[in-house]
Scaffold this motif. Sequence first.
Motif, PDB file in Angstrom:
ATOM      1  N   PRO A 208     -11.187  20.502  78.206  1.00 14.62           N
ATOM      2  CA  PRO A 208     -10.518  19.478  77.392  1.00 14.62           C
ATOM      3  C   PRO A 208     -10.868  18.056  77.823  1.00 14.62           C
ATOM      4  O   PRO A 208     -10.639  17.117  77.066  1.00 14.62           O
ATOM      5  N   ALA A 209     -11.430  17.897  79.014  1.00 11.38           N
ATOM      6  CA  ALA A 209     -11.644  16.556  79.567  1.00 11.38           C
ATOM      7  C   ALA A 209     -12.981  15.934  79.178  1.00 11.38           C
ATOM      8  O   ALA A 209     -13.109  14.710  79.163  1.00 11.38           O
ATOM      9  N   LEU A 210     -13.991  16.736  78.864  1.00 16.87           N
ATOM     10  CA  LEU A 210     -15.333  16.199  78.624  1.00 16.87           C
ATOM     11  C   LEU A 210     -15.488  15.824  77.156  1.00 16.87           C
ATOM     12  O   LEU A 210     -15.987  16.591  76.335  1.00 16.87           O
ATOM     13  N   HIS A 217      -9.888  10.533  80.100  1.00 13.68           N
ATOM     14  CA  HIS A 217      -8.600  11.212  80.083  1.00 13.68           C
ATOM     15  C   HIS A 217      -8.824  12.708  80.183  1.00 13.68           C
ATOM     16  O   HIS A 217      -9.862  13.229  79.748  1.00 13.68           O
ATOM     17  N   GLU A 218      -7.846  13.415  80.740  1.00 16.93           N
ATOM     18  CA  GLU A 218      -7.979  14.858  80.897  1.00 16.93           C
ATOM     19  C   GLU A 218      -8.038  15.600  79.561  1.00 16.93           C
ATOM     20  O   GLU A 218      -8.446  16.766  79.507  1.00 16.93           O
ATOM     21  N   ALA A 222     -10.036  17.151  73.524  1.00 21.82           N
ATOM     22  CA  ALA A 222      -8.964  17.540  72.600  1.00 21.82           C
ATOM     23  C   ALA A 222      -8.689  16.423  71.597  1.00 21.82           C
ATOM     24  O   ALA A 222      -8.457  16.682  70.404  1.00 21.82           O
ATOM     25  N   LEU A 223      -8.731  15.179  72.050  1.00 20.29           N
ATOM     26  CA  LEU A 223      -8.556  14.050  71.138  1.00 20.29           C
ATOM     27  C   LEU A 223      -9.714  13.975  70.156  1.00 20.29           C
ATOM     28  O   LEU A 223      -9.524  13.707  68.962  1.00 20.29           O
TER      29      LEU A 223
END
Length: 312
Positions: A208-210, A217-218, A222-223
């Motif tokens: 989810p962080a890359l 952000h971690e 996901a964003l």
Amino acid sequence: MSTVSQRTALTPRHLTRTAERLSFVYLERCVVHRDANAITAEDADGVRHIPSATIGTLLLGPGTRVTHQAMSVLGETGAAAVWVGERGVRYYASGRALTRSSALVEAQATAWANQRTRLAVARAMYRLRFPDEDPAGLTRQELLGREGRRVKDCYRAQSARTGVPWHGRHYTPGDFADGDTVNQAITAAAQCMYGIAHAVITSLGCSPALGFIHSGHELSFALDVADLYKTEIGIPVAFDAAAEGPEDIGSRTRRALRDRITELGLLDRCVDDIRNLLGVTSDDRGEDVVLLQSDRGTAVASGLNYDEEPGW
């Protein structure tokens, strides 16, 4: 009910594909427990059984208590668990991935680690969101500028469609009530989409962080993924909910979003989009395969001794 020690571990072949699961299930004011491979929700009205392998994300609202065995089965079946406050949605934990293969996360890391391929994936994401525009050759600053204009246009268009007044995006982190009804609806929809994207990403074994657009952000990736569907799904659903009035706007928005996600088959699409963006289209959910890295980019079988000397 058998004991935990007597149950065999589930393999990816036993698990329901992410694309075939419910987007999310919301529970509040109940005790969540386990009965075989189902979770149970018990309140004053009785006990409800929910097959855990059919859940993408379990939203745990106010007043919920969860047993250790319930969390164990959610982890075994790859379902995400999200604790939800009355004023918003916050993602805390997830189960293990539904795949034992590292192909997707390796492809993600490889694309992320190179500035050229990282920009290429960002352009591909922009192309998915706005297929009528060609992002080829655009710099990151130009991508951000065009994305900002398109989102503003979406807000104005949805305001005109629904008749909901729009005075700009206003959101204070941690203060859900700081904003008018439509801004609260947009926040509720966005937070739900972030949780769903996070659940899909972790179920596929990605990081989810890359991120390729977001960074630092971690939950950057996901964003990125959640934003793929912002103007098509999240913002229109929020305006529809706001048009019905301010009462219980957060819960109504989440229910409307759930129905829209099911109608569009978004989980299936989200899985395909992530695979295509990372260039890994095979669906490898087979048995565990562990390799050892060797020279010149090759891999060799594990479980063998590669010492050229005879003996042990």
